[in-house]
Write a protein that holds these residues in place. Structure first.
Motif, PDB file in Angstrom:
ATOM      1  N   ASN A  46      13.903  19.562  91.507  1.00  0.00           N
ATOM      2  CA  ASN A  46      12.507  19.728  91.063  1.00  0.00           C
ATOM      3  C   ASN A  46      11.937  18.421  90.528  1.00  0.00           C
ATOM      4  O   ASN A  46      10.759  18.110  90.726  1.00  0.00           O
ATOM      5  CB  ASN A  46      12.413  20.832  90.003  1.00  0.00           C
ATOM      6  N   LYS A  79      11.021  16.022  93.518  1.00  0.00           N
ATOM      7  CA  LYS A  79       9.769  16.312  94.254  1.00  0.00           C
ATOM      8  C   LYS A  79       8.646  15.424  93.738  1.00  0.00           C
ATOM      9  O   LYS A  79       7.874  14.854  94.502  1.00  0.00           O
ATOM     10  CB  LYS A  79       9.313  17.760  93.975  1.00  0.00           C
ATOM     11  N   ILE A 134      18.077  17.654  80.183  1.00  0.00           N
ATOM     12  CA  ILE A 134      18.161  19.120  80.080  1.00  0.00           C
ATOM     13  C   ILE A 134      19.590  19.573  79.769  1.00  0.00           C
ATOM     14  O   ILE A 134      19.800  20.731  79.428  1.00  0.00           O
ATOM     15  CB  ILE A 134      17.609  19.821  81.351  1.00  0.00           C
ATOM     16  N   ASN A 181       9.532  25.206  78.876  1.00  0.00           N
ATOM     17  CA  ASN A 181      10.722  24.370  78.641  1.00  0.00           C
ATOM     18  C   ASN A 181      11.468  23.942  79.903  1.00  0.00           C
ATOM     19  O   ASN A 181      12.687  24.006  79.975  1.00  0.00           O
ATOM     20  CB  ASN A 181      11.680  24.998  77.603  1.00  0.00           C
ATOM     21  N   LYS A 182      10.695  23.480  80.869  1.00  0.00           N
ATOM     22  CA  LYS A 182      11.326  22.929  82.075  1.00  0.00           C
ATOM     23  C   LYS A 182      10.624  21.644  82.485  1.00  0.00           C
ATOM     24  O   LYS A 182       9.405  21.523  82.331  1.00  0.00           O
ATOM     25  CB  LYS A 182      11.256  23.941  83.218  1.00  0.00           C
ATOM     26  N   MET A 183      11.431  20.716  83.011  1.00  0.00           N
ATOM     27  CA  MET A 183      10.815  19.563  83.659  1.00  0.00           C
ATOM     28  C   MET A 183      10.785  19.874  85.147  1.00  0.00           C
ATOM     29  O   MET A 183      11.529  20.760  85.575  1.00  0.00           O
ATOM     30  CB  MET A 183      11.557  18.257  83.307  1.00  0.00           C
ATOM     31  N   PRO A 184       9.968  19.235  85.973  1.00  0.00           N
ATOM     32  CA  PRO A 184       9.126  18.083  85.694  1.00  0.00           C
ATOM     33  C   PRO A 184       7.806  18.463  85.018  1.00  0.00           C
ATOM     34  O   PRO A 184       7.354  19.609  85.086  1.00  0.00           O
ATOM     35  CB  PRO A 184       8.846  17.526  87.083  1.00  0.00           C
ATOM     36  N   THR A 223      17.015  16.138  89.182  1.00  0.00           N
ATOM     37  CA  THR A 223      17.339  17.409  89.854  1.00  0.00           C
ATOM     38  C   THR A 223      16.344  17.535  91.009  1.00  0.00           C
ATOM     39  O   THR A 223      15.351  16.796  91.059  1.00  0.00           O
ATOM     40  CB  THR A 223      17.131  18.611  88.904  1.00  0.00           C
ATOM     41  N   GLU A 245       4.885  22.539  85.934  1.00  0.00           N
ATOM     42  CA  GLU A 245       5.110  23.257  87.195  1.00  0.00           C
ATOM     43  C   GLU A 245       4.923  22.283  88.372  1.00  0.00           C
ATOM     44  O   GLU A 245       3.820  21.767  88.614  1.00  0.00           O
ATOM     45  CB  GLU A 245       4.213  24.485  87.385  1.00  0.00           C
ATOM     46  N   SER A 246       6.020  22.096  89.093  1.00  0.00           N
ATOM     47  CA  SER A 246       6.017  21.082  90.153  1.00  0.00           C
ATOM     48  C   SER A 246       4.933  21.335  91.211  1.00  0.00           C
ATOM     49  O   SER A 246       4.325  20.387  91.710  1.00  0.00           O
ATOM     50  CB  SER A 246       7.396  20.990  90.813  1.00  0.00           C
ATOM     51  N   GLN A 305      14.493  19.657  76.569  1.00  0.00           N
ATOM     52  CA  GLN A 305      13.372  20.492  77.045  1.00  0.00           C
ATOM     53  C   GLN A 305      12.864  21.461  75.987  1.00  0.00           C
ATOM     54  O   GLN A 305      11.805  22.058  76.149  1.00  0.00           O
ATOM     55  CB  GLN A 305      13.781  21.247  78.327  1.00  0.00           C
ATOM     56  N   PHE A 306      13.646  21.624  74.896  1.00  0.00           N
ATOM     57  CA  PHE A 306      13.228  22.545  73.837  1.00  0.00           C
ATOM     58  C   PHE A 306      12.568  21.820  72.664  1.00  0.00           C
ATOM     59  O   PHE A 306      12.185  22.451  71.680  1.00  0.00           O
ATOM     60  CB  PHE A 306      14.436  23.361  73.337  1.00  0.00           C
TER      61      PHE A 306
HETATM   62  N1  LIG Z   1       9.148  26.379  88.510  1.00  0.00           N
HETATM   63  C1  LIG Z   1       9.503  25.127  87.890  1.00  0.00           C
HETATM   64  C2  LIG Z   1      11.016  25.003  87.847  1.00  0.00           C
HETATM   65  C3  LIG Z   1      11.475  23.768  87.125  1.00  0.00           C
HETATM   66  C4  LIG Z   1      12.934  23.876  86.744  1.00  0.00           C
HETATM   67  O1  LIG Z   1      13.617  24.861  87.077  1.00  0.00           O
HETATM   68  N2  LIG Z   1      13.406  22.866  86.027  1.00  0.00           N
HETATM   69  C5  LIG Z   1      14.774  22.921  85.530  1.00  0.00           C
HETATM   70  C6  LIG Z   1      15.615  21.792  86.118  1.00  0.00           C
HETATM   71  S1  LIG Z   1      15.617  21.821  87.901  1.00  0.00           S
HETATM   72  C7  LIG Z   1      14.776  22.746  84.028  1.00  0.00           C
HETATM   73  O2  LIG Z   1      14.040  21.944  83.501  1.00  0.00           O
HETATM   74  N3  LIG Z   1      15.620  23.531  83.349  1.00  0.00           N
HETATM   75  C8  LIG Z   1      15.777  23.476  81.930  1.00  0.00           C
HETATM   76  C9  LIG Z   1      15.849  24.849  81.305  1.00  0.00           C
HETATM   77  O3  LIG Z   1      15.645  25.848  82.021  1.00  0.00           O
HETATM   78  O4  LIG Z   1      16.135  24.937  80.112  1.00  0.00           O
HETATM   79  C10 LIG Z   1       8.901  23.971  88.686  1.00  0.00           C
HETATM   80  O5  LIG Z   1       8.789  24.101  89.909  1.00  0.00           O
HETATM   81  O6  LIG Z   1       8.529  22.955  88.080  1.00  0.00           O
END
Ligand SMILES: N[C@@H](CCC(=O)N[C@@H](CS)C(=O)NCC(=O)O)C(=O)O
Length: 210
Positions: A15, A18, A37, A54-57, A13, A74-75, A42-43
């Protein structure tokens, strides 16, 4: 001492890209750890220990401060860390650094979330919500206008190519999915062409999961 590979928790994705671009730009060895995801990876408790939101990266650098491992989510924080670690693409003088940080935070706090919502309501939402589509598409257009103005007379977002460009690029590259048109944004078009031409960026846009 040779650098041990960084574990890179990734899904293809904007993020995720980057960080892949930054790792490629810095020539750091890394090992992709896919976080699907779409299937709920992510969970998983192991991942939440690294990325509690619960977010990548996310990354785990075995060779962190003091030679001890460090995990980072946090990217924006990851880009800053890798920039400090390698002393690449993140200037050290205060004025230049602040300029990069302004635009880095503009991306992580503004462009990313708004363009992400535009993607969501335009493409993925199971219900068509015209108000949300208009709100996020228009806010994304406004942000593109801010970037267009910033790029007037400049090649890159800050003084030189930096983590600010890397943060914005994978999002702006997906302009069509956000309901945007680039006809009125010649500076953005030129910037996209400049950044796209970089070999590390091309490698960093890879969707490969190994
Ligand atoms: N603020 C976070 C945003 C990361 C983000 O939104 N990741 C999304 C994919 S682009 C994700 O992992 N979503 C899974 C979820 O929300 O369950 C960053 O910059 O790393």
């Amino acid at each position: 001492m040779t650098q041990q590979p960084i574990d890179f928790y990734f899904w293809p994705t904007p993020n995720g890209h980057k960080i892949r671009i930054m790792l490629e730009e810095c020539g750091l060895p890394y090992r992709v750890k896919p976080v699907d995801i779409t299937k709920g990876d992510q969970f998983k408790p192991e991942f939440l220990k690294i990325s509690p939101n619960n977010k990548m990266p996310a990354i785990v650098d075995p060779d962190g401060p003091g030679g001890e491992p460090i995990s980072i989510f946090e990217s924006g924080a990851i880009l800053q860390y890798l920039g400090r670690k390698t002393q690449k693409l993140y200037p050290r003088t205060e004025r230049a650094r602040v300029e990069v940080e302004e635009w880095l935070f503009w991306q992580v706090g503004g462009l990313g979330p708004m363009a992400g919502q535009a993607h969501h309501f335009r493409i993925y939402a199971t219900e068509k919500v015209p108000y949300a589509i208009a709100r996020y598409t228009e806010e994304t257009t406004r942000l593109y206008g801010v970037l267009e103005k910033r790029l007037k007379g400049r090649t890159f977002i800050a003084e030189a190519y930096s983590i600010a460009d890397i943060a914005a690029y994978p999002w702006v590259r997906s302009w069509e999915r956000q309901g945007q048109a680039l006809d009125g944004f010649p500076n953005i078009k030129a910037w996209l062409a400049q950044v796209s031409a970089r070999e590390a960026v091309q490698r960093g846009m890879s969707t490969a999961l190994e």
